[in-house]
Design a protein around this motif. Structure first.
Motif, short mmCIF file in Angstrom:
data_model
loop_
_atom_site.label_atom_id
_atom_site.label_comp_id
_atom_site.label_asym_id
_atom_site.label_seq_id
_atom_site.Cartn_x
_atom_site.Cartn_y
_atom_site.Cartn_z
N CYS A 158 -40.36 -26.20 10.82
CA CYS A 158 -41.47 -26.36 9.88
C CYS A 158 -42.70 -27.02 10.48
N ASP A 184 -41.28 -24.06 -0.02
CA ASP A 184 -40.23 -24.68 0.78
C ASP A 184 -39.15 -25.20 -0.15
N ASP A 227 -38.99 -31.92 11.18
CA ASP A 227 -39.27 -30.80 10.27
C ASP A 227 -39.09 -31.19 8.81
N HIS A 268 -47.45 -21.96 3.82
CA HIS A 268 -46.25 -22.28 4.60
C HIS A 268 -45.06 -21.71 3.84
N ASP A 280 -41.03 -21.53 4.19
CA ASP A 280 -39.75 -21.90 4.81
C ASP A 280 -38.65 -21.11 4.11
N THR A 311 -41.00 -20.05 8.65
CA THR A 311 -40.27 -21.02 9.45
C THR A 311 -38.79 -21.09 9.08
N GLU A 312 -38.02 -21.71 10.01
CA GLU A 312 -36.64 -22.13 9.80
C GLU A 312 -35.62 -20.98 9.70
#
Length: 296
Positions: free
Chosen positions: A96, A119, A136, A223, A225, A269-270
Motif C-alpha cells: 500500500c 481499502d 503498509d 487507492h 487495495d 495494491t496488495e
C-alpha cells in the motif's frame, strides 16, 4: 469522457508489507493480460527499482522505512512524467505504501490532489500504535502527517503533510465501532463511506465519494487495495479479510470514480500471487478491473 490514455508504472515492492509476495504482483498482472485489456492507448513505463521484504530488527516499529521511501519517490518521478504528458498514471503495487508515491507525484506536478482510499482498513496506524512495524498499515497516516510518523516516508513529496483531512475519503471497510482506526477517521473528520453503504448501492456510494473528492480538489486519485474484497470471492490479497466488497461492487465503485473528469490516477495494491488457488483467478480479476477502468 473519451478513452483514458494510461501510463502503467510497476512498483514491485513488499518493503512495507508483513512478508514477501506482493512484489511479484506487477509482473503477474502483466502476465494476466491487464495492459492489453486496457485498450490500445496504454504505455508501459516499466518498473521502478523494487524491494523484497526482509525483517528490519534495527527499526522494528517502522520496518524498511528507507526502502519504502525510495520506492515511493521513484514512483512519484514516473507519475510526474505521465502527468506532464497529460496521461493517467496506473501504479501496479506492491504494498500500500506505493500510493504515497502516487500522491507525491501529483504534488510534485503542481496538484493538491484529493484521495479516495478504497481499502479494507484506512491505514492510519503509526509506529507508535502498530507493534509489528509494517508500514503498509500506516500509509495514509504518513500522507496526513499524523504524530509519530516517520519523516523519511512522510517527506517523500514536495510538501508535508501531503494531504489535509478534507481531501480524503475513506471507502469500503467493515471496521466495527470502537476500532482504533475507525475512531481516528471520525476524530480527523475524514469523509467515510463504509462497506454497508456500498452493499446497499455501490453506484450511489461511489457517487458520494466522487462528489466529496471533486469538491475538495481540482483532481483526485484512487487507492485500491484488494483486501477490500471478500477473500473467498477474490482470493488475491496479501492479508485475507473474511468480509468485504464483492468484485461487482468494487468494479461499480471504480467505474464511477474513473468516469469523473477530475480523476487523475489510480494505484492497485496488495495482490499476492502466492495466494492464488489456480491460474484463472488473476486473469478474471484483470478482466473485471480493466472493464471498470475503461467503461466496458
Amino acid at each position: 469522457m473519451g478513452p483514458r490514455e494510461w501510463t502503467v508504472v510497476g512498483a514491485p515492492s513488499s518493503a512495507g508489507a508483513h512478508t514477501p509476495g506482493v512484489e511479484r504482483a506487477p509482473a503477474a498482472l502483466r502476465a494476466a493480460g491487464l495492459l492489453d485489456l486496457l485498450g490500445a492507448d496504454v504505455e508501459d513505463a516499466g518498473d521502478v527499482p523494487g524491494f523484497r521484504w526482509r525483517p528490519d530488527p534495527a527499526y522494528p516499529r517502522g520496518q524498511n522505512a528507507g526502502a519504502v521511501a525510495a520506492v515511493a519517490s521513484a514512483v512519484a518521478d514516473r507519475v510526474v512524467g505521465a502527468l506532464g504528458r497529460r496521461r493517467v498514471p496506473l501504479v501496479l503495487g506492491g504494498d500500500c505504501t506505493v500510493t504515497v508515491g502516487l500522491v507525491a507525484g501529483c504534488a510534485r506536478a503542481g496538484m493538491s490532489p484529493a484521495l479516495v482510499y478504497v481499502d479494507g482498513g484506512p491505514d492510519l496506524y503509526t509506529p507508535e500504535t502498530r507493534a509489528n512495524g509494517n508500514l503498509d498499515a500506516m500509509g495514509l497516516a504518513h500522507m496526513l502527517g499524523l504524530p509519530g510518523t516517520l519523516p523519511e516516508v512522510a517527506g517523500v513529496g514536495p510538501v508535508a503533510p501531503l494531504l489535509s483531512p478534507e481531501r480524503v475519503v475513506v471507502y469500503g471497510d467493515s471496521l466495527p465501532r470502537g476500532d482504533h482506526e475507525r475512531e481516528l477517521v471520525a476524530e480527523l473528520g475524514l469523509a467515510y463511506v463504509p462497506a454497508d453503504e456500498v452493499h446497499a448501492d455501490a453506484r450511489a456510494a461511489a457517487r458520494r465519494a466522487r462528489s466529496v473528492a471533486e469538491g475538495a480538489a481540482d483532481g483526485f486519485v484512487v487507492h485500491f487495495d484488494v483486501d477490500v474484497l471478500r477473500f473467498v470471492d477474490a482470493p488475491l490479497a496479501d492479508v485475507p479479510e473474511p468480509f468485504g466488497l464483492s468484485l461487482g461492487e468494487a468494479a461499480a465503485t471504480l467505474a464511477e470514480l474513473v468516469a469523473s473528469p477530475r480523476f487523475a490516477g489510480l494505484s492497485v495494491t496488495e495482490i499476492n500471487p502466492h495466494h492464488l488457488p489456480d491460474d484463472e483467478v488473476l486473469p478474471r480479476f484483470a478482466g473485471v478491473f480493466a472493464g471498470a477502468l475503461t467503461g466496458r
